[in-house]
Every structure is written in C-alpha cells, then in structure tokens.
Design an enzyme around this catalytic site. Structure first.
Site, PDB file in Angstrom:
ATOM      1  N   SER A 126     -94.375  11.444 -13.755  1.00  0.00           N
ATOM      2  CA  SER A 126     -94.155  10.285 -12.892  1.00  0.00           C
ATOM      3  C   SER A 126     -94.221   8.996 -13.696  1.00  0.00           C
ATOM      4  O   SER A 126     -94.967   8.899 -14.685  1.00  0.00           O
ATOM      5  CB  SER A 126     -95.258  10.280 -11.827  1.00  0.00           C
ATOM      6  OG  SER A 126     -95.298   9.052 -11.160  1.00  0.00           O
ATOM      7  N   TYR A 151    -104.632  10.420  -8.749  1.00  0.00           N
ATOM      8  CA  TYR A 151    -103.338  11.110  -8.827  1.00  0.00           C
ATOM      9  C   TYR A 151    -102.639  10.785 -10.150  1.00  0.00           C
ATOM     10  O   TYR A 151    -102.191  11.681 -10.877  1.00  0.00           O
ATOM     11  CB  TYR A 151    -102.443  10.699  -7.644  1.00  0.00           C
ATOM     12  CG  TYR A 151    -101.003  11.093  -7.860  1.00  0.00           C
ATOM     13  CD1 TYR A 151    -100.605  12.423  -7.756  1.00  0.00           C
ATOM     14  CD2 TYR A 151    -100.038  10.145  -8.236  1.00  0.00           C
ATOM     15  CE1 TYR A 151     -99.282  12.793  -8.000  1.00  0.00           C
ATOM     16  CE2 TYR A 151     -98.726  10.512  -8.476  1.00  0.00           C
ATOM     17  CZ  TYR A 151     -98.357  11.835  -8.361  1.00  0.00           C
ATOM     18  OH  TYR A 151     -97.056  12.205  -8.617  1.00  0.00           O
ATOM     19  N   LYS A 155    -101.512  13.202 -13.642  1.00  0.00           N
ATOM     20  CA  LYS A 155    -100.206  13.320 -14.314  1.00  0.00           C
ATOM     21  C   LYS A 155    -100.359  13.058 -15.815  1.00  0.00           C
ATOM     22  O   LYS A 155     -99.724  13.711 -16.634  1.00  0.00           O
ATOM     23  CB  LYS A 155     -99.183  12.355 -13.696  1.00  0.00           C
ATOM     24  CG  LYS A 155     -98.748  12.755 -12.301  1.00  0.00           C
ATOM     25  CD  LYS A 155     -97.949  14.066 -12.280  1.00  0.00           C
ATOM     26  CE  LYS A 155     -97.716  14.571 -10.883  1.00  0.00           C
ATOM     27  NZ  LYS A 155     -97.141  15.912 -10.794  1.00  0.00           N
TER      28      LYS A 155
HETATM   29  P1  NAD Z   1     -94.093  17.476  -1.990  1.00  0.00           P
HETATM   30  O1  NAD Z   1     -95.490  17.366  -1.521  1.00  0.00           O
HETATM   31  O2  NAD Z   1     -92.999  17.314  -0.992  1.00  0.00           O
HETATM   32  O3  NAD Z   1     -93.867  18.868  -2.733  1.00  0.00           O
HETATM   33  C1  NAD Z   1     -94.895  19.501  -3.450  1.00  0.00           C
HETATM   34  C2  NAD Z   1     -95.017  20.914  -2.907  1.00  0.00           C
HETATM   35  O4  NAD Z   1     -96.040  21.605  -3.624  1.00  0.00           O
HETATM   36  C3  NAD Z   1     -95.384  20.969  -1.428  1.00  0.00           C
HETATM   37  O5  NAD Z   1     -94.426  21.759  -0.752  1.00  0.00           O
HETATM   38  C4  NAD Z   1     -96.773  21.606  -1.393  1.00  0.00           C
HETATM   39  O6  NAD Z   1     -96.947  22.412  -0.258  1.00  0.00           O
HETATM   40  C5  NAD Z   1     -96.764  22.405  -2.690  1.00  0.00           C
HETATM   41  N1  NAD Z   1     -98.084  22.640  -3.279  1.00  0.00           N
HETATM   42  C6  NAD Z   1     -99.070  21.749  -3.523  1.00  0.00           C
HETATM   43  N2  NAD Z   1    -100.138  22.375  -4.060  1.00  0.00           N
HETATM   44  C7  NAD Z   1     -99.818  23.688  -4.180  1.00  0.00           C
HETATM   45  C8  NAD Z   1    -100.494  24.829  -4.660  1.00  0.00           C
HETATM   46  N3  NAD Z   1    -101.758  24.766  -5.116  1.00  0.00           N
HETATM   47  N4  NAD Z   1     -99.861  26.022  -4.628  1.00  0.00           N
HETATM   48  C9  NAD Z   1     -98.595  26.124  -4.143  1.00  0.00           C
HETATM   49  N5  NAD Z   1     -97.905  25.071  -3.676  1.00  0.00           N
HETATM   50  C10 NAD Z   1     -98.513  23.864  -3.688  1.00  0.00           C
HETATM   51  O7  NAD Z   1     -93.904  16.431  -3.188  1.00  0.00           O
HETATM   52  P2  NAD Z   1     -92.580  15.964  -3.930  1.00  0.00           P
HETATM   53  O8  NAD Z   1     -92.361  14.550  -3.565  1.00  0.00           O
HETATM   54  O9  NAD Z   1     -91.495  16.937  -3.763  1.00  0.00           O
HETATM   55  O10 NAD Z   1     -93.113  15.972  -5.418  1.00  0.00           O
HETATM   56  C11 NAD Z   1     -92.880  17.048  -6.289  1.00  0.00           C
HETATM   57  C12 NAD Z   1     -93.525  16.747  -7.623  1.00  0.00           C
HETATM   58  O11 NAD Z   1     -93.003  15.532  -8.136  1.00  0.00           O
HETATM   59  C13 NAD Z   1     -95.037  16.561  -7.558  1.00  0.00           C
HETATM   60  O12 NAD Z   1     -95.603  17.119  -8.724  1.00  0.00           O
HETATM   61  C14 NAD Z   1     -95.196  15.059  -7.553  1.00  0.00           C
HETATM   62  O13 NAD Z   1     -96.435  14.672  -8.071  1.00  0.00           O
HETATM   63  C15 NAD Z   1     -94.057  14.646  -8.451  1.00  0.00           C
HETATM   64  N6  NAD Z   1     -93.592  13.277  -8.238  1.00  0.00           N
HETATM   65  C16 NAD Z   1     -93.245  12.875  -6.973  1.00  0.00           C
HETATM   66  C17 NAD Z   1     -92.806  11.572  -6.763  1.00  0.00           C
HETATM   67  C18 NAD Z   1     -92.470  11.081  -5.378  1.00  0.00           C
HETATM   68  O14 NAD Z   1     -92.489   9.885  -5.154  1.00  0.00           O
HETATM   69  N7  NAD Z   1     -92.123  11.960  -4.447  1.00  0.00           N
HETATM   70  C19 NAD Z   1     -92.698  10.688  -7.847  1.00  0.00           C
HETATM   71  C20 NAD Z   1     -93.042  11.141  -9.120  1.00  0.00           C
HETATM   72  C21 NAD Z   1     -93.490  12.439  -9.300  1.00  0.00           C
HETATM   73  C1  WQD Z   2     -92.769   1.091  -3.124  1.00  0.00           C
HETATM   74  C2  WQD Z   2     -92.854  -0.403  -2.879  1.00  0.00           C
HETATM   75  C3  WQD Z   2     -95.011  -1.159  -2.120  1.00  0.00           C
HETATM   76  C4  WQD Z   2     -94.990   0.854   1.716  1.00  0.00           C
HETATM   77  C5  WQD Z   2     -95.681   5.740  -5.488  1.00  0.00           C
HETATM   78  C6  WQD Z   2     -96.695   6.318  -6.419  1.00  0.00           C
HETATM   79  C7  WQD Z   2     -96.032   6.714  -7.713  1.00  0.00           C
HETATM   80  C8  WQD Z   2     -94.854   7.633  -7.448  1.00  0.00           C
HETATM   81  C9  WQD Z   2     -93.920   7.053  -6.452  1.00  0.00           C
HETATM   82  C10 WQD Z   2     -95.570   9.906  -7.555  1.00  0.00           C
HETATM   83  C11 WQD Z   2     -94.151  -1.015  -3.381  1.00  0.00           C
HETATM   84  C12 WQD Z   2     -93.959  -1.387  -1.074  1.00  0.00           C
HETATM   85  C13 WQD Z   2     -94.635   0.393   0.463  1.00  0.00           C
HETATM   86  C14 WQD Z   2     -95.060  -0.065   2.801  1.00  0.00           C
HETATM   87  C15 WQD Z   2     -94.401  -1.819   1.317  1.00  0.00           C
HETATM   88  N1  WQD Z   2     -95.264   8.880  -6.892  1.00  0.00           N
HETATM   89  N2  WQD Z   2     -94.345  -0.919   0.260  1.00  0.00           N
HETATM   90  N3  WQD Z   2     -94.752  -1.359   2.541  1.00  0.00           N
HETATM   91  O1  WQD Z   2     -96.210   2.679  -4.947  1.00  0.00           O
HETATM   92  O2  WQD Z   2     -94.031   2.435  -6.214  1.00  0.00           O
HETATM   93  O3  WQD Z   2     -95.102   4.601  -6.107  1.00  0.00           O
HETATM   94  O4  WQD Z   2     -94.645   6.698  -5.262  1.00  0.00           O
HETATM   95  O5  WQD Z   2     -95.695  10.068  -8.718  1.00  0.00           O
HETATM   96  O6  WQD Z   2     -96.995   7.342  -8.473  1.00  0.00           O
HETATM   97  O7  WQD Z   2     -97.683   5.336  -6.677  1.00  0.00           O
HETATM   98  O8  WQD Z   2     -94.072   3.733  -4.079  1.00  0.00           O
HETATM   99  O9  WQD Z   2     -92.986   3.909  -1.880  1.00  0.00           O
HETATM  100  O10 WQD Z   2     -95.492   3.545  -1.980  1.00  0.00           O
HETATM  101  O11 WQD Z   2     -93.969   1.698  -2.636  1.00  0.00           O
HETATM  102  O12 WQD Z   2     -94.146  -3.019   1.134  1.00  0.00           O
HETATM  103  O13 WQD Z   2     -95.391   0.297   3.927  1.00  0.00           O
HETATM  104  O14 WQD Z   2     -92.850  -0.633  -1.458  1.00  0.00           O
HETATM  105  O15 WQD Z   2     -95.901  -2.228  -2.185  1.00  0.00           O
HETATM  106  O16 WQD Z   2     -93.850  -2.275  -3.898  1.00  0.00           O
HETATM  107  P1  WQD Z   2     -94.930   3.244  -5.353  1.00  0.00           P
HETATM  108  P2  WQD Z   2     -94.158   3.296  -2.567  1.00  0.00           P
END
Ligand code: NAD
Ligand code: WQD
Length: 338
Positions: A126, A151, A155
């Site tokens: 991330s 969190y 990562k």
């Molecule tokens: P998500 O929660 O929709 O998907 C993750 C899945 O993993 C879920 O379906 C959950 O049930 C499953 N899971 C969690 N713990 C588990 C375990 N112990 N065993 C089996 N399954 C398990 O999240 P996502 O948004 O699809 O994110 C996927 C990956 O990408 C994650 O590693 C997340 O940290 C990373 N990521 C997400 C974002 C974002 O904003 N969505 C941004 C950067 C990185």
């Molecule tokens: C985006 C922008 C908020 C909600 C998070 C995790 C990051 C990554 C992606 C996993 C920001 C603003 C949000 C609201 C708002 N995930 N906002 N009102 O914080 O950039 O990143 O998700 O790895 O680790 O921290 O994403 O969607 O929460 O926010 O104004 O109700 O929207 O302040 O500027 P963020 P977000």
C-alpha cells in the site's frame, strides 16, 4: 494445462476483480477466504462475469494445518496474497488482531511455499508505507515514513518479511504491489466494494450518501496546501489494478523478473482532490451530493500520488481508466446493492 493461481482474499474487493482478470487471461484459480470482510456472493459474481465455475475454499489463513492441507492437495504455480485486515481506524483499536492476522497469514504462506515448492507470490502492499512523502510524485525509492497506523505498520513489516525471505532463499520470487487508492467497480456491477458498517473510505461514503443510506458526506478539511484546500490522492480504478496483478503473475511465471524481490507503485500518477472527486461524481451521475466541510481527520496526509514510471516501463502496465469511469462504476455498483 493452465497455470493454477491461489488467490487469498479473493472474495474481497480487489481480489474478486483480479480473479475475473485472471480467469479471462486463461488462468485456473483457487480462491481462499474466511469471509471475515466479504460475502460468498462475490464468488457468484465472478462466476457470472466469467461464465466459469470458481473453486472456493473457506479457510482462515492463520490456520496453518488447514492451509498445509490445501498446499498438499493442489499444485499452485503462484499465489496472489490479498487476504488481510485493512481498516485503518480499527487497527488502532485492536492492534494485536491486525499484527496477528496480517503477519501470520504471510508467514504461513511463505513457509508452505518453501515446503511445497511454490516460489511465486504477488503481495498487496500500500502507498500507506510512504506516509506523507517529502517529495511528490512518490517513487519506489521514496523513503518510508513511520507508520500512522497499526495497519500501515503491518504493511511495512510485511514488506520487510518479503525482502528478508527473498534475501535468505533464492527460490522465492516475490513482487510487492503498492496500491494507491483503489476505487470503482466492475463494469457489469456484479462485483464491487462491500464495506461492512459505516465506511471509512471516501468513495463508499459518497455512494452511500447519494443512495440516502448516509445523510451527509463530511469532507475532512479544506485548509490543506493543495489547489482547492482539500486533500489529494491518486485514485486508481480497481479493474486497472486487477490487470496489473495478471501482469505480475505473467512476469513471475515467465521468469522475466529482474530480482527475486521487486516492488512497484500502482496508481494513475495523477492526484485528485476530495472536491474534484465529489464534483466528478455529481457530474457523471447527474446528481447532487449532500456534503459539508469539517475539520481534518487525524492521521490523514495532505497529498500523495504515484510516480508510475517503473510499473509503466518494467511491467508494461499503465492505468487506462479515469475518474469519470471510477465514479460511474462506483455508483452503478451502489445502486445494485440497494
Ligand atoms: P477486502 O477486505 O475487501 O479483501 C480482503 C479479503 O481477505 C476479505 O475477503 C477477507 O474476508 C479476507 N481475509 C482477511 N483475513 C483473512 C484470513 N485470515 N484468512 C482468509 N481470508 C482473510 O480488502 P481489499 O480492499 O480487497 O484489499 C485487498 C488487499 O489490498 C489487502 O491486503 C489490503 O490491505 C490491500 N490494500 C487495499 C487498499 C484499499 O484501499 N482497498 C489499498 C492498499 C492496499
Ligand atoms: C481519501 C480522502 C480523506 C472519507 C486509506 C488508507 C490507505 C489505503 C487506502 C490500504 C482523504 C477524505 C474520506 C470521508 C473525506 N488503504 N475523506 N470524507 O485515507 O487516502 O487511504 O485507504 O492500504 O492505507 O489509509 O483513503 O478513502 O479514507 O480517504 O473527506 O468521509 O478522502 O480525508 O483525503 P486514504 P480514504
């Protein structure tokens, strides 16, 4: 015979979209997920889009014995490891759960990959590892900042584990993909993000407000040093992101990787402010959103966006979809959920 990919967390948001792209590219997949943050309906959505039956195993990756049995009974060619707990706020309330889940799942997989000769893994990292970078855009060489959340720290630790594992054992072939802000949904609206409870992330809050589930969107701060004062992020369409995973797997299986641990930023390279997102959502969907400006949210960075040169040049991947498609597809998905 088709190569077989283990997709952990494949019932989740990014995993389900990647499953579709893998199947459409001719891969055979097995999804494992404990459904802790997803529903089995995502599997049905993947099957509906691709017209193929998907092998799904409900399993908690922390359960080493169950995971070992899965490896013993299958010959995987590569793993895409999405499964993790991902809610930033929750990670500050129950940090031990986050450390246990996000670290133990990866350790279990790496140990079994060694034992069962499955060298290849693409891992979900991330942009959170960079925090508020001193220079923009963020390259892969931009130094990490101390994590703002448990969190985020998981990562960083995950990336340390991958780097050290690769260094200690040349059998491992690992790629970390650092996502910026994934948003949007599949164009069919059969799969999308399924936030449980009140969403923390911007786009689900926007779509739920438009749908009348939430009364009002709070925009966290308009006094940042950005053009319109609201915070800037690099929003990337989840389908573009999914395609990058297929390329990463192709790269590993084709032995085209240049080192046994590589890492890439995945974003569009373009920053958008919260107000730009809201205005785009209103314009492309022809509706008005109820919002107000409130104080900044603790822990938020002012702005971040990716330098995607490395992914463009090395992976031959480039995000193709813009904010318009992201906002249209997010709304179409929300309407399907209603
Ligand atoms: P998500 O929660 O929709 O998907 C993750 C899945 O993993 C879920 O379906 C959950 O049930 C499953 N899971 C969690 N713990 C588990 C375990 N112990 N065993 C089996 N399954 C398990 O999240 P996502 O948004 O699809 O994110 C996927 C990956 O990408 C994650 O590693 C997340 O940290 C990373 N990521 C997400 C974002 C974002 O904003 N969505 C941004 C950067 C990185
Ligand atoms: C985006 C922008 C908020 C909600 C998070 C995790 C990051 C990554 C992606 C996993 C920001 C603003 C949000 C609201 C708002 N995930 N906002 N009102 O914080 O950039 O990143 O998700 O790895 O680790 O921290 O994403 O969607 O929460 O926010 O104004 O109700 O929207 O302040 O500027 P963020 P977000």
């Amino acid at each position: 015979m088709a190569n077989k990919i283990l997709v952990t967390g494949g019932a989740g948001y990014i995993g389900s979209h990647t499953a579709v792209e893998l199947i459409n590219s001719g891969y055979e997949i097995t999804i494992v997920d404990d459904l802790s943050n997803s529903k089995e309906s995502a599997i049905a959505g993947i099957e509906k889009i691709t017209g193929q039956k998907v092998e799904f195993v409900k399993l908690d990756l922390r359960d080493y014995d169950a995971l070992k049995e899965l490896f013993a009974n299958n010959k995987f060619d590569a793993i895409i490891h999405f499964a993790a707990s991902k809610a930033v706020g929750e990670s500050m309330q129950i940090p031990l759960h986050y450390y246990r889940n996000n670290i133990q799942c990866l350790l279990n997989l790496l140990e079994l990959m060694d034992e069962y000769n499955v060298p290849n893994m693409a891992f979900s990292s991330s942009c959170t590892v960079y925090g508020q970078p001193d220079q923009l855009p963020v390259t892969e060489q931009t130094p990490f900042k101390p994590a703002e959340s448990t969190y985020g720290n998981t990562k960083k630790i995950n990336e340390d584990i991958l780097r050290d594992a690769a260094r200690s054992n040349e059998k491992y072939q690992l790629i970390a993909l650092r996502y910026f802000n994934p948003v949007g949904a599949h164009e069919t609206a059969e799969i999308g993000e399924l936030p449980l409870g009140v969403p923390n992330n911007l786009i689900p809050f926007v779509t739920q407000t438009a749908a009348g589930i939430r009364e009002q969107l709070s925009i966290f701060g308009d006094d940042y040093g950005t053009p319109d004062g609201t915070a800037v992020r690099d929003y990337i369409h989840v389908v573009d992101l999914a395609k990058a995973h297929v390329i990463a797997v192709d790269r590993l299986l084709g032995k085209k990787n240049k080192a046994n641990y590589e890492f890439f930023n995945l974003g569009t390279g373009k920053g958008s402010s919260v107000l730009e997102v809201v205005n785009t959502f209103e314009r492309v969907n022809d509706l008005k959103l109820n919002y107000k400006i409130v104080d900044r949210r603790a822990g938020d960075v002012e702005q971040t966006y990716a330098d995607t040169t490395l992914a463009n040049e090395e992976l031959g991947w480039k995000a193709e979809l813009g904010l318009d498609e992201m906002m249209k597809s997010a709304w179409a998905w929300q309407q399907k959920l209603n």
